[in-house]
Design a protein around this motif. Structure first.
Motif, PDB file in Angstrom:
ATOM      1  N   GLN A   1       9.903   1.992   6.123  1.00  0.00           N
ATOM      2  CA  GLN A   1       8.809   2.926   6.358  1.00  0.00           C
ATOM      3  C   GLN A   1       8.248   3.398   5.017  1.00  0.00           C
ATOM      4  O   GLN A   1       9.009   3.713   4.106  1.00  0.00           O
TER       5      GLN A   1
ATOM      6  N   GLN B   1       5.466   6.004   3.036  1.00  0.00           N
ATOM      7  CA  GLN B   1       4.647   7.204   3.094  1.00  0.00           C
ATOM      8  C   GLN B   1       3.561   7.110   2.028  1.00  0.00           C
ATOM      9  O   GLN B   1       3.812   6.629   0.920  1.00  0.00           O
TER      10      GLN B   1
ATOM     11  N   SER C   1      -4.953   3.629   1.492  1.00  0.00           N
ATOM     12  CA  SER C   1      -4.141   2.703   2.263  1.00  0.00           C
ATOM     13  C   SER C   1      -3.309   1.823   1.341  1.00  0.00           C
ATOM     14  O   SER C   1      -3.712   1.524   0.223  1.00  0.00           O
TER      15      SER C   1
ATOM     16  N   LYS D   1       1.754  -4.934   6.753  1.00  0.00           N
ATOM     17  CA  LYS D   1       1.553  -3.738   7.544  1.00  0.00           C
ATOM     18  C   LYS D   1       0.854  -2.691   6.682  1.00  0.00           C
ATOM     19  O   LYS D   1       1.248  -2.465   5.538  1.00  0.00           O
ATOM     20  N   ASP D   2      -0.170  -2.052   7.227  1.00  0.00           N
ATOM     21  CA  ASP D   2      -0.936  -1.051   6.495  1.00  0.00           C
ATOM     22  C   ASP D   2      -0.426   0.360   6.771  1.00  0.00           C
ATOM     23  O   ASP D   2      -0.159   0.727   7.913  1.00  0.00           O
ATOM     24  N   TYR D   3      -0.318   1.136   5.711  1.00  0.00           N
ATOM     25  CA  TYR D   3       0.074   2.535   5.802  1.00  0.00           C
ATOM     26  C   TYR D   3      -1.064   3.388   5.269  1.00  0.00           C
ATOM     27  O   TYR D   3      -1.748   3.007   4.313  1.00  0.00           O
ATOM     28  N   TRP D   4      -1.260   4.559   5.880  1.00  0.00           N
ATOM     29  CA  TRP D   4      -2.390   5.417   5.557  1.00  0.00           C
ATOM     30  C   TRP D   4      -1.960   6.820   5.175  1.00  0.00           C
ATOM     31  O   TRP D   4      -0.995   7.359   5.713  1.00  0.00           O
TER      32      TRP D   4
END
Length: 115
Positions: free
Chosen positions: A1, A3, A96, A102-105
């Protein structure tokens, strides 16, 4: 994960400059593409600028020559230097980061350009 957190937004007068920062943290294997998007009221979210881990960049036509995107791979941080700001640049700016496709924002930071 992963952040993602942006910082640096605020209220500025037309013609002034502002620098946004965005740091990715957490369980990171490798961050590839990083970018900045913005969304104004009543408008779709649009790409402002993007940068690869190798340093290749792409900009929206509306910001070419005024904005510069850069990154520090060791810090997993991307920056957006915004010069000659216009009222039309007013929007919430989102960062981003892409990791393993996988894209995280981030949560977004408000930029308001007004006299």
């Amino acid at each position: 994960q992963v952040q993602v957190a942006e910082s640096g937004g605020g209220l500025v007068q037309p013609g002034r400059s502002l620098r946004l920062s965005c740091k990715a943290s957490g369980s990171i294997f490798s961050i590839g593409l990083m970018g900045w998007y913005r969304q104004a009221p009543g408008k779709q979210r649009e790409l402002v600028a993007a940068i690869t881990s190798g340093g290749s960049t792409n900009y929206a036509d509306s910001v070419k020559g005024r904005f510069t995107i850069s990154r520090d791979n060791a810090k997993n941080t991307v920056y957006l230097q915004m010069n000659s700001l216009k009222p039309e640049d007013t929007a919430v700016y989102y960062c981003s980061a892409r990791e393993l496709f996988k894209d995280y924002w981030g949560q977004g930071t408000q930029v308001t350009v007004s006299s």
